[in-house]
Structures are given as C-alpha cells and as structure tokens.
Design a protein around this motif. Structure first.
Motif, PDB file in Angstrom:
ATOM      1  N   HIS A 226       0.830  -1.204   0.000  1.00 20.72           N
ATOM      2  CA  HIS A 226       0.000   0.000   0.000  1.00 20.72           C
ATOM      3  C   HIS A 226       0.871   1.263   0.000  1.00 20.72           C
ATOM      4  CE1 HIS A 226      -3.579   2.398   0.622  1.00 20.72           C
ATOM      5  NE2 HIS A 226      -3.014   2.982   1.682  1.00 20.72           N
ATOM      6  N   LYS A 227       1.977   1.211   0.758  1.00 15.92           N
ATOM      7  CA  LYS A 227       2.904   2.349   0.779  1.00 15.92           C
ATOM      8  C   LYS A 227       3.537   2.572  -0.592  1.00 15.92           C
ATOM      9  CE  LYS A 227       4.281   1.917   5.637  1.00 15.92           C
ATOM     10  NZ  LYS A 227       5.381   1.522   6.554  1.00 15.92           N
ATOM     11  N   SER A 228       3.742   1.486  -1.319  1.00 19.61           N
ATOM     12  CA  SER A 228       4.384   1.586  -2.641  1.00 19.61           C
ATOM     13  C   SER A 228       3.437   2.111  -3.705  1.00 19.61           C
ATOM     14  CB  SER A 228       4.905   0.208  -3.066  1.00 19.61           C
ATOM     15  OG  SER A 228       5.787  -0.313  -2.088  1.00 19.61           O
ATOM     16  N   GLN A 229       2.120   2.149  -3.380  1.00 20.46           N
ATOM     17  CA  GLN A 229       1.094   2.714  -4.273  1.00 20.46           C
ATOM     18  C   GLN A 229       1.113   2.053  -5.657  1.00 20.46           C
ATOM     19  OE1 GLN A 229       1.881   6.947  -4.210  1.00 20.46           O
ATOM     20  NE2 GLN A 229       0.761   7.226  -2.300  1.00 20.46           N
ATOM     21  N   LEU A 230       1.174   0.715  -5.647  1.00 17.15           N
ATOM     22  CA  LEU A 230       1.144  -0.023  -6.909  1.00 17.15           C
ATOM     23  C   LEU A 230      -0.272  -0.459  -7.278  1.00 17.15           C
ATOM     24  CD1 LEU A 230       4.250  -2.312  -6.285  1.00 17.15           C
ATOM     25  CD2 LEU A 230       4.139  -0.339  -7.806  1.00 17.15           C
ATOM     26  N   GLY A 231      -1.165  -0.405  -6.297  1.00 16.27           N
ATOM     27  CA  GLY A 231      -2.557  -0.788  -6.549  1.00 16.27           C
ATOM     28  C   GLY A 231      -2.780  -2.280  -6.662  1.00 16.27           C
ATOM     29  N   ILE A 232      -1.827  -3.092  -6.184  1.00 10.69           N
ATOM     30  CA  ILE A 232      -1.977  -4.556  -6.296  1.00 10.69           C
ATOM     31  C   ILE A 232      -2.013  -5.221  -4.929  1.00 10.69           C
ATOM     32  CG2 ILE A 232      -0.875  -4.710  -8.569  1.00 10.69           C
ATOM     33  CD1 ILE A 232       1.712  -5.526  -7.130  1.00 10.69           C
ATOM     34  N   GLU A 233      -2.174  -4.417  -3.880  1.00 13.72           N
ATOM     35  CA  GLU A 233      -2.097  -4.990  -2.538  1.00 13.72           C
ATOM     36  C   GLU A 233      -3.225  -5.979  -2.260  1.00 13.72           C
ATOM     37  OE1 GLU A 233      -3.508  -0.636  -2.076  1.00 13.72           O
ATOM     38  OE2 GLU A 233      -2.041  -1.771  -3.238  1.00 13.72           O
ATOM     39  N   ASP A 234      -4.455  -5.640  -2.653  1.00 14.24           N
ATOM     40  CA  ASP A 234      -5.588  -6.523  -2.374  1.00 14.24           C
ATOM     41  C   ASP A 234      -5.456  -7.843  -3.132  1.00 14.24           C
ATOM     42  OD1 ASP A 234      -6.808  -4.702  -0.664  1.00 14.24           O
ATOM     43  OD2 ASP A 234      -7.831  -3.671  -2.304  1.00 14.24           O
TER      44      ASP A 234
END
Length: 967
Positions: A832-840
């Motif tokens: 989430h910190k990396s803001q890649l949008g693939i956490e979920d």
C-alpha cells in the motif's frame, strides 16, 4: 579558562559520545579508559600544584570516608579471587583500581565545585551530550542509521535506540537522569532565551525517547522522583509556613506558569501524535497501535512474570555465589566469570527456572552484584552510605539558602533514576550514566551545597606526608590507566580478529561456490577471480591470527580471544592456509599452547609430518580452550572442547590399531585416550548442565526448525551425541555417556513442557531408535534391550505430547492462522505504501495459497516421514549423520506461498519492493517469527518416532515368537 574546567568539559562529552563498533564490540570499554586517563591528568595537575604550595587542605565528608572503606573492601575481596582462580587476579585488580579512580573523582568534584557556575557548566556539558545521544537514538529509531556506528537495519525499532551508550535501557536511564537538569535550565531565572530554548528542545527529545523506549524501570523512577519532589515541597511549605495560595500569588510562579503550560502542551501533542492517528512519528500505525499496544504488551502479566523470572535467576545466582564467600565476597569484577555456572546451578535446582536460563555476565542488580563480589562488608558499607545519603538530602535541604535549593534538588532528582535502575540492571558499569551519578552525589555533598554540620571535615597535609601518599596514589592511578588501556586494546584486537575470521568463513563459501562453477564451466577466465579470493583469505587469516594473539597478550582474561583463536587453529581449512602463509608465527603459537611434545615425539615413527602437525594443532587449540574456560564461562567453550577431544581421540584410536605400533606406544596411547575420554565425558555433561534449558530464548541450544536442529549448530544434544559417536569406536562407555545426555535432555524437556514451555527430547530418541534398527539383524537381543529402555524412558513425555496433539490441534491451527493474518497485514501495508494498486490482489492470492499449505500440512503423513528418515540414517555410518539432516514439511508446503505473493510483482521494476515482499513472505519459515508450525511438526515427528520404536520392538518380539514356533 581553568585547565580543570577545560579538561572535564571535554571529558564529559567524550565519555558520553565516543562509540564506534569498528574499534570494539563494547560501547563502554574505551570510555572507561578515557575516564581513567582524564582522572590521571587531573591528579597530576593537582599534585603538582600541591607540591608547589608544599601543603594541601582537602575538603572531605563522611560519605567520602565510606567510599574509601568500600574501595578497601573491594581490594580485600581479591584474596578470595586468588584462592579460587589466581588467573583472575589481574582482572579483579583492574576493577578495584578503577573503583579507586571513582573515589578520587568524588573527592575532586566535591572540592572543585565550590561555585554554582562550575556546577552549572558541567551540568550543561552533560546536557549537550544528552541531546546528541537522544537525537542520534531517534535517528536510529526511525531510519535504522546511527551517525556513530552506522546502519542497524536488522534490529527492531525499540532496540535501535542504542545511540552511543549501547542499550535502550541505559540510553533511557541516561536521558531520564538528564531530564531534571534540562528542566532546571528551562525554569532557571537567569537563563537566556537561547538557553531556555535549548533546554526546551532537550526536554522534548528526552521525553520522546522515553516514550518510545518503553523502559518500565524508568517509568517507575518517575514515581520515585515525584515522591522526592513531594517531600521537598512539604519541607518547603511546612518549614516556612507558606500556604499554596501564597505561592500561587507570587509573581515568579506566574512567570513559570507559561513555561509549564508550554511544555505540558508539547507533551500532550507528542502523545497524541504517537497514539492518536497514523503519521510519520508513529510509522503510520493505527490508533493506539504504536505506543499503547507496545506499552501494554510490556506490562502484560505474562511478560512481567517472564522478565522477573529471568532477573530472579540472576539474583539467586548472586546469592549462591555470596553463600560461598559471605564476608568479603567472590572478588570484585568476577561475576562475569562465575555467573554462568551458578545460573545453571540455580536453574537445575529449581526446574521452573530452566526456561529463564541466560548466560548472565552481570547480576542485573548492582546491589546484589556488590553482595556477591564484595560480601557483607562491601554490601553493608554501600547500604549504609545510601541510608545516610537519604537522611542527608532532607536534613541538608532544610538548611540550604533559597538560591542553592534548585540546583541541590536537581542533583538529587538526577541521581534517583540511577539508584532505581541499579535494582533492575547494571548502570554502575555503564558510562556516561555512572559518571553523571558520581558527579551529582559529589556535587551534592561538596563544598558549595553541604550546609550540614557533622558530615564534613578538612584534611590538612604537609609536604612530609603529601609526597609519599601522592606517589602511592600516582602509581595506583597510573596502574589503573595501564590496565584499562590493556583491556581496551585487547577488545580492539578481538574485534579485528572476529571481523577478519568471519570474513574468512564467508570467503570460503564464495570460493567453494566459484570452484563448483569453474569445474562445471571449465572456463580459464574464472581462475583469476578464484585466485583473488585466495589472496583475500590469506590476508584476512593473517589479520585474524595476529589480532587474536595480540588480544590475548594485552588481556589474559579475554576468554573470547582464546576461543576464536582456538577455532582458527582447530579448523582444518583455516589452519592449513595460515600455516602456508605464516608458518613461523604458527609454530610459536603451537609451541606456546601445546603440552604434548613427548607424546608427539613418540608418534613420529608411525605418523607423517602432516599428521603430526595435525595432531599438534588439535592439542594446541584444546589448550587454548582450556585457557578460555578459566575466563569465559560459556557452554560454547565446553561444546568446542568436546569437538576437539572427539577428533583427537579418533586420531589416536586410529594410530593405536595400526600395524607396526610397539606395545609400549600402544600402552601410552591407551592411557592418553583414557585421559582424553574422561575430559570429553566431563565437558559433554558440563555443557548440557550449564545450558540447562534456555532454548525458549536461544534457538542455538534447540531450534524448533527440524532442518536446522539436525545440522551441527542447531541442537546442542545432537551435536554432543554426534561428537561422542564419531570419537573412535562406539563402545559401551560411549553409549552410556550418550544415555546420560539423553536422560538429561528428557528431564529438562519434561520440566519445560510441565511449566508451559516447549521441550521435545528427540536427540536421544532418534539416536537409540536408529542404533537399535542398525543392530536388529546382527544383535537382536541388544536391540530389544535398547528399545525397551527407550519406550520406558520416553513413555511419560510421549503421553504428554500425544495428549497435547489430540487436544491442541485447534490451538495450533489458530496460531498458524494468526501467522497468516500477521504476514498478510505486513504484505498489504508494504504494498500500500508503494502505491502499486496490487495490494488486495496479492494478499488475496497469498491467503489462498497459505490456506492450501495449512490443509496439506495438517494432513501430512508424519509416520511415513519418520520411517524414511530413520531408514536413511540406519544405512549410513554415524560420521555421515551430520550431512543427512531432516527436511521440514512446513517449509516444503509453504514454498509455493512465497511465489503466490511474488507472482503479482512481475511487472514491478523496483527490485527493492520485490526484495521487501520476499523478506516478509519468508517470515512464514522463520522459526523465531513462525514458531508454532515448526513446533507442531516437531511434536508430530517425536510422536511418530516413539511409535516407530514401539512397532520395531513389537516386530522383534514377533520374530522371536516365529522362531520358537518354527523350532
């Protein structure tokens, strides 16, 4: 500027801030040297002045007299050191003479600080050092970078607050001692705005470190400080008959009210930032997670009880030492040598303490350490001094004029955290804490602040008495500097030797890897690279050899140096390389630490030169360990001795059965093997006795991971059995010795299991089960006896573990599910910190793979696993068991889980993110972080091994029945 003022305004920051792990592993060792050196310079200057005046009048108090008597008690305690272990006399004398440095400094400070300005100058020097310590600690806390010692990313957040002192506890203690000083300058009427601002920043920094440090004893000291402040207030109101209304109406209070409100607001805001909502100060943690959760965990009943139990073990060990030397103690500075064996004695006497085993080198209670090392005499003098000091504080406060009260109260409140911490730890041995404590007491009873009659007197000396007394003191102080310098240099060389030796071991791994690659590819261009590695190995080996040797020369009580030098000489690879490069120097060491010249001379007829040298270096490394044992009471030394003894016995046994060996030499070898076997037996039993339990904290003793546990270095009991089993022929005596080891292992494990900790005694169980299987075809009756003994011995703990597995499977599943949740949370937050949008998507995939791994793991057939493993061991020689380590089913089933998390990162170009996610995923197979799955499989393997032994025994009985029926 006065030279004394200049000297100490330099010394105070120096002993507070000097720290760099490139020099020593200890933060305090160099600081002690610098302090003793400054004390010597101070004495020389003062003595020169006194000689010019041809007389001296020295201010002293009853407290200085008690301090001198206490030093005398420490000196007398060395008598017992000489009786028990003469090799430790130099170390005890070093500590005693260093204590004399403190006695001298206490008298110096009390005389020199005759003006308020001098006291304030030195207090401010401490404050400046404290601000740097606090700022550096916070920097390390948030970034993992320390401006003095470099990166420390592997430590947990709280542990990073080491700054220049070495431990979060002592950093917090030093800053807590400085808090009253910062408040003094903040509220002082004559302070400039710049001074007030600096003091305000100081208080804020100290508060932040104390807030995140979570050091419980320092919070307790706040309560004690409040008690003292309340008593001072009662004295102030009662004596002068001032009402609270009168105080509130005074203009000075109104001036201070703004300052009080300002600092209160800052404290509240800081508290809210840490506790209230996610922000950079609390690492973006959720409400209450950062401080409240961590703080509440420090005050959980279980945590407090465990910490108290560990402290109690050390405290009881001090009392055990004191019982042997009640009047003058074991000897000042000797607990670090006698503490380890005595802690083992306490743990084995009271089985519930076995989980609390630690290799304590201090008592973690300076009061009890004084009792153990200096007996009733030293302890009585210290307690009497403290009682008199408390009486003095309040009696003297009543007599002080108003302009002196604030600084006096500040000094008293500065000492309080130190006195409280002395009960829980060892701040007396830590600089700059002990220097600040000495300063606060010395100034508090000194010329400027002592208004109490009957506690002070002047000592006048003429030239006639001044010269001999001064020369004696000069010799003693110079000796202290010399001894402290020797210890410092020894620590420096030890550090260099350790770093070089570790580098060599890493280079050997690189060399082996490159050699394999070269043999595969057979490319000539790789040869140069391999050659460069060889050069690095030679250089590092020489550095290690010379450094460790010099370390011993400077300090003969540095057991670690003996241990590492023994490791260097006793290792086949390192010794061969060193001998090629520096043969002459190696010969010096071999001759110096080898008492078997006559035996080796006799063996020249039947052994080659290389074999003689090989035996010689083993004997030399063994002699080094014998030296190390005298000083460094670590069971690791005993374990290393067992390994060396095993190798020597094996080599001599091979010589003994050679053809062409004379009967006289056979007789000599037989006698030598007997002596060595006695030493091996004693060292093996001492090792397990002194380790006691302790794997709850130290997985080096018994690791939950079966893969690590079945290799050398992962389970002490397996190591000992392996070394004994490979020391020549496995005869009945060695089997009896292994039986003693397995009996002790079972006893300790049963105690730990009964007290709520884990204990799986599988080293002895596996060995005897495999041994019975190996002998089943050739010596069936003997195998049956072994198996019958195994089944009887392990029946009780088998029932306990089988019951735990029957009734606790849900518990294991729940803890494993908790592991899934914690790792999932870490993965989500990191992505989430990396803001890649693939956490979920990543976490969902991870959780699904994890659940599948758990399902396979729980349904795994551990009986078949044990059958295959024992079959493999029974076909091999015992000497090969080290390479036949067991594999971990948990690791096998979770390997796809890691890839499930990484699959979603294929398009990510930033390898640091990939590396971070990989590390988080690997927490699933970290035995420290994911202990429960590893324990579950260990319990299952133990249960299945016992049942395998049971079936093997039954099959042997059935075969007997068939034979009778056939006949």
């Amino acid at each position: 500027m006065d030279i004394m003022n200049f000297l100490w305004l330099i010394t105070i920051p120096l002993v507070s801030l000097f720290a760099h792990l490139i020099y020593t592993d200890s933060y305090s060792v160099p600081k002690h040297f610098f302090l003793s050196f400054s004390a010597l310079i101070t004495f020389i200057v003062l003595y020169a002045r006194a000689l010019r005046r041809k007389n001296i009048t020295m201010y002293c108090t009853i407290f200085h007299l008690f301090f001198i008597l206490f030093w005398t008690a420490s000196l007398l305690s060395i008598i017992n050191t000489a009786r028990v272990n003469p090799y430790l006399i130099k170390g005890s004398l070093d500590v005693s003479l260093y204590l004399l440095v403190y006695v001298f400094l206490s008298v110096f400070f009390s005389n020199y600080l005759e003006q308020k300005e001098k006291i304030e100058n030195m207090l401010f020097a401490f404050l400046i050092a404290g601000v740097i310590v606090a700022a550096n600690g916070l920097l390390n806390y948030y970034t993992g970078y320390d401006i003095f010692v470099g990166l420390s990313p592997g430590l947990f957040y709280r542990e990073r607050i080491r700054s220049t002192i070495g431990n979060v506890i002592f950093v917090a203690n030093f800053l807590n001692m400085l808090m009253p000083i910062a408040l003094y300058f903040y509220f002082r009427k004559t302070s400039s705005n710049l001074m007030k601002s600096f003091a305000f920043v100081s208080v804020t920094l100290f508060y932040l470190v104390l807030l995140v440090g979570n050091v419980r004893s320092e919070y307790l000291s706040w309560i004690v400080q409040l008690i003292f402040m309340t008593l001072f207030g009662l004295l102030e109101f009662g004596k002068r008959k001032r009402s609270l209304k009168f105080v509130l109406s005074r203009e000075i209070f109104k001036e201070k009210l703004t300052q009080i409100l300002l600092i209160t607001v800052v404290f509240v805001i800081a508290g809210i930032l840490f506790v209230g909502f996610p922000n950079i100060l609390n690492h973006n943690k959720r409400m209450g997670e950062f401080i409240l959760t961590s703080l509440s965990s420090r005050f959980e009943t279980k945590v407090i009880n465990e910490d108290l139990m560990r402290r109690k073990v050390a405290w009881l060990s001090a009392i055990e030492i004191w019982k042997d030397h009640k009047v003058f103690g074991q000897g000042v500075g000797t607990y670090r040598f006698f503490g380890g064996p005595t802690v083992a004695k306490v743990c084995n006497k009271v089985p519930k303490y076995r989980a609390a085993w630690q290799l304590f080198d201090t008592v973690h209670n300076d009061y009890l350490q004084v009792l153990a090392e200096t007996g009733l005499v030293g302890f009585g003098l210290m307690i009497t001094t403290f009682v008199l000091l408390v009486i003095y504080v309040f009696k003297n406060y009543e007599k002080l004029p108003a302009e002196k009260k604030a600084v006096f109260m500040t000094l008293v409140l500065t000492f309080v955290p130190f006195a409280v911490q002395m009960f829980f730890c060892y701040p007396v041995q830590i600089l700059p804490n002990s220097l600040l404590a000495l300063f606060s007491i010395s100034a508090g009873v000194g010329r400027y602040l002592n208004e109490r009659e009957g506690t002070k007197f002047n000592v006048k000396m003429s030239l006639k008495s001044l010269v001999p007394l001064g020369i004696l003191l000069l010799i003693l102080l110079t000796s202290s500097v010399y001894l402290r310098a020797s210890r410092f240099l020894s620590a420096v060389y030890l550090r260099q030797g350790k770093v070089a030796l570790n580098s060599v071991m890493n280079l050997y791994d690189i060399k082996r890897y490159k050699d394999r690659e070269n043999s595969k590819a057979k490319k000539a261009d790789n040869i140069e690279t391999s050659s460069s590695v060889d050069d690095e190995i030679r250089n590092d080996l020489l550095t290690a050899l010379v450094s460790l040797y010099n370390s011993i020369k400077f300090d003969h009580s540095n057991g670690l140096s003996y241990y590492f030098l023994s490791h260097l000489l006793g290792n086949d690879e390192t010794f061969a390389s060193v001998r090629k490069v520096k043969k002459d120097f190696v010969e010096v060491i071999l001759k110096e630490y080898n008492g078997k010249f006559d035996l080796l001379k006799r063996l020249e007829e039947v052994l080659t030169e290389n074999e003689i040298v090989d035996l010689q270096r083993l004997y030399s490394s063994l002699d080094l360990l014998n030296h190390s044992e005298r000083f460094f009471a670590d069971p690791v030394v005993q374990l290393a001795k067992v390994e060396k003894l095993s190798k020597i016995i094996k080599k001599l046994s091979e010589v003994q059965i050679k053809q062409g060996v004379s009967s006289e030499l056979r007789s000599i070898l037989k006698a030598e093997i007997e002596v060595l076997y006695t030493a091996l037996s004693r060292s093996a039993l001492r090792t397990i006795y002194e380790y006691s339990g302790g794997w709850v904290l130290y997985f080096r003793i018994k690791n939950p991971d079966i893969e690590i546990a079945t290799r050398i270095g992962g389970d002490v009991y397996r190591e000992l059995i392996y070394y004994i089993g490979t020391s020549g022929q496995l005869d009945s005596r060695k089997i009896d010795l292994i039986k003693q080891i397995s009996d002790f292992e079972r006893e300790v494990c049963l105690d730990l299991e009964s007290n709520g900790y884990w204990g799986i005694p599988d080293a002895g169980l596996i060995f005897f089960t495999v041994l019975a299987e190996k002998q089943a075809s050739t010596n069936k009756e003997w195998s049956k006896q072994i198996l019958r003994s195994v089944l009887d011995d392990y029946h009780k703990i088998y029932d306990k573990i089988a019951k735990k597995l029957r009734e606790g499977e849900e518990f294991f599943l729940r803890r494993t599910t908790d592991l899934r949740e914690s790792v999932s949370t870490l993965l989500w937050e990191s992505l989430h910190k990396s803001q890649l949008g693939i956490e979920d998507k990543t976490v969902q995939s991870f959780r699904k793979a994890f659940d599948e791994a758990i399902r396979k793991f729980i349904s795994y057939d551990f009986s078949r696993y044990v059958h295959l493993y024992i079959s493999e061991l029974s076909k091999a020689e015992i000497s090969d068991w080290n390479s036949l380590y067991a594999t971990s089913p948990w690791k096998y089933f979770t390997s796809p889980v890691v890839f499930s998390a990484l699959n979603h990162l294929q398009s990510v170009g930033d390898m640091s993110i990939v590396g971070r996610i990989f590390k988080i995923s690997q927490l699933m197979v970290d035995p420290f972080y994911a202990t429960w799955p590893f324990l579950y499989e260990r319990y299952q393997i133990f249960k299945s091994t016992y049942e395998y032994a049971q079936k093997l025994y039954e099959s042997l009985l059935k075969s007997d029945t068939k034979e009778v029926f056939t006949r």
